[in-house]
Scaffold this motif. Structure first.
Motif: not given
Length: 281
Positions: A130-144
């Motif tokens: 993932l790109t840094p931009k994509e990583l930022k948008s997926t923050r907290g994905v494991i929790f959700w």
């Protein structure tokens, strides 16, 4: 996102296809160990899990049955919302039937307990692509993802499973026919309902990531709302007994999750609009 191009080995060089397979094998092995540990925990408490949890919807004093009856009386509906517990006798008609059910259930229970860790391992494998931009948008994905999965599992267990068991235990073609369920049939019905509900509750996140990929938009989801509701009613009709109340009870959370997905899609569009303005300015 490029699946294999951005991952690098310890020397900083781009990883080959074989190295990617080795990395995937490591994540799969760790996931298998986590599931095995979860299965051991389930096996230790297997008596309680089988008798009070998995067989719970088949008991007349199950929480859902008592709750619906009390709610029906408080709402002045008499016994209209009351569900009868199962009156079916259970049997095992194969030599290894009970052992097979036991083994499958502890494995599935281990997977449910280890689900956050298993998803985290797969996330570690895909994250370097993932790109840094994509990583930022997926923050907290494991929790959700984990939270929605467990919420769906609870909904399947406390809502869909009791409706299903109650309906089919009372359904008879003729009074001379007695329902004698095998334990394989019972668990083969209840377990997919519970796991299926856990996966179905991922709908908002699926719509969110489709929006991030530019596949869907909030306008498209709004236009497709009536078709989506029909599809959800069909799905509810498949996983619940063929009565209108069960289908509505199952469909309402799916509709709510769909609307949450629409809101998340709007959020994605607002973020992208702000980024475009910032880039132009």
């Amino acid at each position: 996102m490029k699946l294999f191009s951005n991952k690098r080995n310890v020397d900083g060089a781009e990883m080959s296809f074989i190295e990617h397979l080795e990395a995937l094998r490591g994540h799969l092995f760790k996931s298998a160990v986590a599931v095995a540990i979860g299965a051991i925990i389930v096996a230790i408490y297997s008596d309680f899990i089988f008798r009070h949890i998995l067989m719970g919807p088949a008991h007349a004093d199950f929480f859902t049955y008592n709750f619906l009856c009390k709610a029906s009386q408080r709402l002045g509906l008499g016994s209209k919302l009351c569900l009868a517990g199962s009156t079916v006798k259970f049997q095992s008609n194969t030599v290894s039937g009970q052992f097979g059910v036991y083994f499958n259930v502890i494995l599935l229970g281990g997977f449910i307990l280890a689900f956050p860790y298993v998803f985290w391992q797969f996330w570690l494998f895909f994250r370097p692509a993932l790109t840094p931009k994509e990583l930022k948008s997926t923050r907290g994905v494991i929790f959700w993802v984990s939270s929605l999965f467990f919420l769906g599992v609870l909904f399947g267990y406390f809502v869909i499973a009791p409706y299903t068991i109650s309906f089919f235990s009372k359904f008879k073609l003729d009074d001379t026919i007695e329902n004698l369920w095998t334990i394989n049939s019972y668990f083969g019905t209840v377990v997919p309902i519970i796991l299926g509900a856990g996966l179905a509750f991922q709908l908002p996140l699926v719509l969110y990531f489709l929006a991030k990929a530019g596949v869907v938009s909030s306008a498209f989801l709004k236009r497709s709302r009536k078709y989506a509701i029909v599809i959800m009613l069909v799905i509810s009709g498949i996983i619940t007994p063929p009565d209108m109340l069960s289908q509505i009870v199952c469909c309402i959370p799916l509709i709510i999750l769909y609307e949450v997905g629409v809101l998340l899609t709007k959020k994605v569009e607002r973020q992208e609009a702000r980024q475009e303005v910032a880039e132009w300015s």
